[in-house]
Design an enzyme around this catalytic site. Structure first.
Site, mmCIF file in Angstrom:
data_model
loop_
_atom_site.group_PDB
_atom_site.id
_atom_site.type_symbol
_atom_site.label_atom_id
_atom_site.label_comp_id
_atom_site.label_asym_id
_atom_site.label_seq_id
_atom_site.Cartn_x
_atom_site.Cartn_y
_atom_site.Cartn_z
ATOM 1 N N LYS A 1 4.509 -2.758 13.361
ATOM 2 C CA LYS A 1 5.286 -3.583 12.505
ATOM 3 C C LYS A 1 6.415 -3.644 12.965
ATOM 4 C CE LYS A 1 6.338 -3.777 7.348
ATOM 5 N NZ LYS A 1 6.188 -3.133 6.251
ATOM 6 N N SER B 1 2.912 -1.540 0.781
ATOM 7 C CA SER B 1 2.970 -2.406 1.871
ATOM 8 C C SER B 1 1.902 -2.232 2.839
ATOM 9 C CB SER B 1 4.433 -2.490 2.684
ATOM 10 O OG SER B 1 5.289 -3.290 1.780
ATOM 11 N N SER C 1 4.097 -5.938 2.461
ATOM 12 C CA SER C 1 4.954 -6.602 3.642
ATOM 13 C C SER C 1 4.257 -6.481 5.075
ATOM 14 C CB SER C 1 6.309 -6.082 3.597
ATOM 15 O OG SER C 1 6.450 -4.642 3.990
HETATM 16 N N1 GLN Z 1 5.890 -5.386 -2.787
HETATM 17 C C1 GLN Z 1 6.823 -4.258 -2.812
HETATM 18 C C2 GLN Z 1 8.143 -4.614 -2.712
HETATM 19 O O1 GLN Z 1 8.299 -5.844 -2.430
HETATM 20 C C3 GLN Z 1 6.426 -3.121 -1.844
HETATM 21 C C4 GLN Z 1 6.858 -3.507 -0.299
HETATM 22 C C5 GLN Z 1 6.785 -2.452 0.509
HETATM 23 O O2 GLN Z 1 6.079 -1.312 0.357
HETATM 24 N N2 GLN Z 1 7.373 -2.508 1.525
HETATM 25 O O3 GLN Z 1 9.156 -3.799 -3.026
#
Ligand code: GLN
Length: 482
Positions: A71, A174, A150
């Site tokens: 990532k 995420s 994400s």
């Molecule tokens: N969807 C969640 C957020 O937008 C989690 C994202 C993540 O785990 N980085 O905060």
């Protein structure tokens, strides 16, 4: 799929260079998915060559030659790192994150960096300066859907066979939600087991690196290398449990899992009924006992998460000011204007919204009412998890309230996207480990994910239980894969 692709790769008589070339060809063929944002072609081929030599001499390292996707919020020495944001400019780190260094030391080959929502803020991988990633799974009516987020680039890469495995981070789901949307396995360790050093911060008390793989066994193989105490991360802790790979051989061990009574009332739908029924059926087949448990404060998790994560983000992102490094607007007339113009143009809309909300919750006069209250709620949630997990080996519940959705879900209302995180964020607030495993294909032709949620530091139990369920689920990728 419950057998390990990594084991096949590591123990098979393969030419790593040949395999790596094939991966790059496939990545080129599937360019339209936009899973990778930077390819590490030359580095990968050089490392593949070194790996072939070691393997020939029977001096193979634990992950020798394994093609992995990373990532784009892990700092990788000498390789562009963007975290999906324009504000980092052309940031090429001079150092390697702790986790990626561990993988490199074990002989892994990085194919490239994968797409993500800017700074990890999102559940769809649409909010990246590199444009959206597309889920390789297609709805049966032909609609293209998001890969989740994400870590959507990492999940799409694994699901489309563009890497054997991938790594990502999980602040509020995420790793698990994109894994569920793409039909692969996502694993978030207990907070503190994988070092955050060299990972671009979002919400530091929640962020945790982990894996996206095709099987639970592959997750265990990678995590046994990634989990280690790191003095450079003050929240890093010793993992004292058994190796995760040893947990794959739980054999006839009888596990009990809990289903929190409050979850059914949180959101209900036909889809969720399907997930619950399927989960119960699979536990029956895997000889796993189910018991009701209680998480009385879970309905406050989503609002508490969106206060804590955004407050931490507003503080973490304050460093991007257009002065010290990264994107800088050159048209400004004075210092304040430089800050304003750089931050307005460098951050995307969703990140700006979150910085504003986070700054608001931390500001004097509102701090007690929002941030402080949210941290108190968090404590309650943690206590609920600890109490519930005293009676069972783990808990299970759906990873997401829906299957992968179409692009543009939150075009008119950002809250619709936040609601997608209702089942994943409580786990980050509690700091406990959890996996998402694919357990079937829903009526719409898309993969279904189930979470296995364990007690803090008992990551091995999550692996053991997830592996048992995975075996009886016998998930087969839908044929609509594009
Ligand atoms: N969807 C969640 C957020 O937008 C989690 C994202 C993540 O785990 N980085 O905060």
């Amino acid at each position: 799929m419950s057998e390990s692709e990594a084991t096949k790769f590591l123990t098979g008589d393969v030419s790593v260079q040949g395999e790596v070339k094939t991966y790059f060809e496939r990545i080129e063929e599937k360019k339209h998915l936009n899973a990778y944002v930077t390819l590490m072609h030359d580095e990968a081929l050089q490392r593949a060559k070194d790996s072939d030599e070691r393997r020939k001499k029977n001096k193979a390292l634990p992950l020798d030659g394994l093609p992995i996707a990373v990532k784009d919020n892990f700092c990788t020495a000498g390789v562009l790192t963007t975290a999906g944001s324009k504000i980092l400019g052309n940031f090429v780190p001079t150092y390697e994150s702790f986790v990626t260094q561990k993988l490199l030391d074990a002989g892994a080959v990085f194919l490239g960096k994968t797409n993500m929502d800017e700074f990890g803020m999102g559940s769809s991988t649409e909010k990246s300066m590199h444009g959206p990633t597309i889920n390789p799974n297609v709805r049966s009516d032909g609609t293209q859907v998001v890969p989740g987020g994400s870590s959507g680039g990492s999940a799409a890469a694994v699901a489309a066979d563009l890497a054997v495995a991938a790594i990502g981070t999980d602040t509020g789901g995420s790793l698990r939600q994109p894994a569920a949307f793409c039909g692969v396995v996502g694993f978030k360790p207990s907070y503190g087991h994988c070092s955050r050093w060299g990972v671009i911060a979002y919400g530091s008390s929640l962020d945790q690196p982990g894996t996206i793989t095709k099987s639970v066994a592959d997750a265990a193989i990678l995590l046994d290398v990634m989990i280690a105490r790191d003095p450079k991360d003050s929240t890093s802790i010793d993992y004292e449990g058994p190796s995760l790979q040893s947990a794959l051989n739980a054999g006839s061990k009888k596990f009990t899992v809990g289903i929190p009574e409050e979850l059914a009332g949180l959101v209900s739908s036909q889809y969720l009924e399907y997930v619950w029924d399927r989960a119960k059926e699979l536990c029956g087949k895997a000889n796993i006992e189910i018991k009701p448990v209680s998480l009385p404060h879970i309905r406050y998790a989503l609002p508490a998460y969106y206060i804590i994560a955004l407050s931490e983000a507003s503080s973490n992102l304050a460093r991007y000011d257009g002065m010290r490094y990264g994107y800088s607007d050159q048209g400004a007339n004075n210092l304040i204007e430089r800050y304003e113009r750089s931050r307005s143009a460098g951050f995307g809309e969703e990140v700006r919204r979150r910085i504003l909300l986070g700054t608001y919750s931390l500001s004097s006069g509102y701090y007690d009412e929002y941030y402080l209250r949210a941290t108190k709620v968090r404590r309650k949630i943690k206590e609920d998890f600890d109490a519930a997990l005293q009676h069972v080996d783990a808990m299970i519940w759906p990873t997401a309230p829906t299957t992968a959705f179409a692009f543009g879900l939150d075009a008119t209302d950002p809250l619709t996207m936040y609601l997608e995180d209702v089942f994943t964020v409580p786990i980050n607030l509690a700091g406990v480990p959890a996996a998402s495993i694919p357990i079937g294909v829903y009526d719409d032709g898309l993969p279904v994910g189930l979470q296995v949620v364990g007690a803090r530091h008992r990551d091995a139990d999550v692996i053991g239980i997830a592996h048992k369920i995975e075996k009886v689920a016998d998930y087969v990728r839908p044929c609509t894969i594009g």
